[in-house]
Design a protein around this motif. Structure first.
Motif, PDB file in Angstrom:
ATOM      1  N   VAL A 293      -1.724   6.298  17.475  1.00  0.00           N
ATOM      2  CA  VAL A 293      -2.493   7.456  16.996  1.00  0.00           C
ATOM      3  C   VAL A 293      -2.121   8.697  17.798  1.00  0.00           C
ATOM      4  O   VAL A 293      -1.993   9.803  17.250  1.00  0.00           O
ATOM      5  CB  VAL A 293      -4.001   7.169  17.097  1.00  0.00           C
ATOM      6  N   MET A 294      -1.937   8.523  19.097  1.00  0.00           N
ATOM      7  CA  MET A 294      -1.609   9.651  19.973  1.00  0.00           C
ATOM      8  C   MET A 294      -0.263  10.265  19.605  1.00  0.00           C
ATOM      9  O   MET A 294      -0.088  11.495  19.681  1.00  0.00           O
ATOM     10  CB  MET A 294      -1.599   9.170  21.423  1.00  0.00           C
ATOM     11  N   ASP A 295       0.694   9.437  19.186  1.00  0.00           N
ATOM     12  CA  ASP A 295       2.014   9.943  18.800  1.00  0.00           C
ATOM     13  C   ASP A 295       2.062  10.437  17.357  1.00  0.00           C
ATOM     14  O   ASP A 295       3.149  10.739  16.855  1.00  0.00           O
ATOM     15  CB  ASP A 295       3.066   8.845  18.991  1.00  0.00           C
ATOM     16  N   ASN A 296       0.906  10.486  16.697  1.00  0.00           N
ATOM     17  CA  ASN A 296       0.830  10.958  15.308  1.00  0.00           C
ATOM     18  C   ASN A 296       1.681  10.098  14.375  1.00  0.00           C
ATOM     19  O   ASN A 296       2.271  10.585  13.411  1.00  0.00           O
ATOM     20  CB  ASN A 296       1.257  12.419  15.215  1.00  0.00           C
TER      21      ASN A 296
ATOM     22  N   ILE B  79       0.829  -1.204   0.000  1.00  0.00           N
ATOM     23  CA  ILE B  79       0.000   0.000   0.000  1.00  0.00           C
ATOM     24  C   ILE B  79       0.865   1.256   0.000  1.00  0.00           C
ATOM     25  O   ILE B  79       0.654   2.173  -0.798  1.00  0.00           O
ATOM     26  CB  ILE B  79      -0.947  -0.009   1.211  1.00  0.00           C
ATOM     27  N   GLY B  80       1.835   1.328   0.893  1.00  0.00           N
ATOM     28  CA  GLY B  80       2.712   2.498   0.955  1.00  0.00           C
ATOM     29  C   GLY B  80       1.990   3.763   1.367  1.00  0.00           C
ATOM     30  O   GLY B  80       2.245   4.838   0.815  1.00  0.00           O
ATOM     31  N   ARG B  81       1.094   3.649   2.319  1.00  0.00           N
ATOM     32  CA  ARG B  81       0.329   4.827   2.753  1.00  0.00           C
ATOM     33  C   ARG B  81       1.213   5.780   3.540  1.00  0.00           C
ATOM     34  O   ARG B  81       2.069   5.365   4.321  1.00  0.00           O
ATOM     35  CB  ARG B  81      -0.857   4.384   3.623  1.00  0.00           C
ATOM     36  N   LEU B  82       0.996   7.085   3.328  1.00  0.00           N
ATOM     37  CA  LEU B  82       1.803   8.099   3.993  1.00  0.00           C
ATOM     38  C   LEU B  82       1.367   8.233   5.450  1.00  0.00           C
ATOM     39  O   LEU B  82       0.185   8.245   5.765  1.00  0.00           O
ATOM     40  CB  LEU B  82       1.659   9.447   3.282  1.00  0.00           C
ATOM     41  N   ARG B  83       2.335   8.364   6.337  1.00  0.00           N
ATOM     42  CA  ARG B  83       2.043   8.566   7.748  1.00  0.00           C
ATOM     43  C   ARG B  83       1.536   9.990   7.986  1.00  0.00           C
ATOM     44  O   ARG B  83       1.753  10.883   7.144  1.00  0.00           O
ATOM     45  CB  ARG B  83       3.289   8.300   8.593  1.00  0.00           C
ATOM     46  N   PRO B  84       0.873  10.221   9.128  1.00  0.00           N
ATOM     47  CA  PRO B  84       0.378  11.586   9.398  1.00  0.00           C
ATOM     48  C   PRO B  84       1.485  12.636   9.460  1.00  0.00           C
ATOM     49  O   PRO B  84       1.237  13.814   9.160  1.00  0.00           O
ATOM     50  CB  PRO B  84      -0.333  11.430  10.755  1.00  0.00           C
ATOM     51  N   HIS B  85       2.698  12.248   9.835  1.00  0.00           N
ATOM     52  CA  HIS B  85       3.791  13.215   9.936  1.00  0.00           C
ATOM     53  C   HIS B  85       4.667  13.214   8.676  1.00  0.00           C
ATOM     54  O   HIS B  85       5.818  13.677   8.723  1.00  0.00           O
ATOM     55  CB  HIS B  85       4.657  12.894  11.169  1.00  0.00           C
ATOM     56  N   PHE B  86       4.143  12.731   7.574  1.00  0.00           N
ATOM     57  CA  PHE B  86       4.949  12.616   6.358  1.00  0.00           C
ATOM     58  C   PHE B  86       5.434  13.977   5.880  1.00  0.00           C
ATOM     59  O   PHE B  86       6.598  14.121   5.468  1.00  0.00           O
ATOM     60  CB  PHE B  86       4.125  11.931   5.259  1.00  0.00           C
ATOM     61  N   MET B  87       4.579  14.979   5.906  1.00  0.00           N
ATOM     62  CA  MET B  87       4.958  16.296   5.388  1.00  0.00           C
ATOM     63  C   MET B  87       6.108  16.899   6.183  1.00  0.00           C
ATOM     64  O   MET B  87       7.010  17.514   5.621  1.00  0.00           O
ATOM     65  CB  MET B  87       3.743  17.227   5.418  1.00  0.00           C
TER      66      MET B  87
END
Length: 221
Positions: free
Chosen positions: A141-144, A37-45
């Motif tokens: 989730v809490m650690d983003n 899948i290679g989904r981007l993490r929430p902190h990717f940017m």
């Protein structure tokens, strides 16, 4: 190798090997999902710090509400490994492994901790184990570090793996029934048997004078 192994050591090694084998399978399934899948993490940017081909960044007003495909990660202050990890969000590996371990151990305690006075203790230990897995999943989730859907799929993956291993491979439910087997055979009433008077004895109790050979007599007896 020609040496005797104690029963407890054999059972311990069997359970540890089954547990480890299942954990490796869950880990492989998780990694397959991550790299497929290679989904981007929430902190990717924040980690990637993408720079477009024209030299602009995502902070420029001209790039707002645009779907950007061609970019290069600047990654100032981060390693290449950090940038690579920021693309592996789905599913959550910590959640899948944590719930596999905790659910497997909870099921193991259910069938192995069979002491009559340990019922509340067993349920308390199972609750503690599940709460450890739940806290681990929430911390992602809490650690983003993951999206909530990544954690949810990781939890389901770990639970399915634990149930399959304990039921189909380790077969703890069968061993548990054998260990907890309580023989409660119904007691037949003896009143009729004690008062019963047999008028004619069974044929096999007769001697050879009544038509039975010695071989037949011994066989019947």
């Amino acid at each position: 190798f020609g040496w005797r192994m104690p029963v407890w050591l054999y059972e311990c090694s069997k359970q540890i090997s089954t547990f480890t084998f299942g954990m490796l399978l869950v880990l492989d399934a998780t990694e397959l999902g991550k790299y497929t899948i290679g989904r981007l993490r929430p902190h990717f940017m924040a980690v990637c710090q993408p720079i477009l081909t024209d030299g602009t960044t995502c902070n420029d007003l001209s790039n707002r509400h645009r779907y950007i495909e061609n970019y290069v990660c600047a990654g100032n202050g981060y390693r290449i490994e950090d940038v690579r990890q920021s693309r592996l969000s789905f599913p959550s590996g910590h959640s899948s492994i944590a719930f596999y371990v905790t659910v497997y151990l909870a099921i193991y305690l259910h069938y192995r901790l069979t002491w009559r006075g340990s019922k509340l203790l067993r349920h308390f230990l199972q609750f503690i184990l599940l709460m450890l897995g739940w806290f681990t999943a929430l911390s992602r989730v809490m650690d983003n570090w993951h999206h909530w859907s990544d954690v949810l799929v990781g939890i389901l993956l770990g639970i399915v793996g634990a149930v399959i291993m304990t039921r189909c491979v380790a077969k703890l439910h069968k061993d548990g029934r054998m260990c907890n087997l309580k023989l409660s055979l119904p007691r037949a009433p003896t009143t009729t048997t004690l008062q019963e008077v047999i008028s004619t004895p069974p044929p096999y109790t007769l001697n050879t004078m009544n038509g039975f050979s010695n071989q037949q007599y011994c066989t019947k007896m």
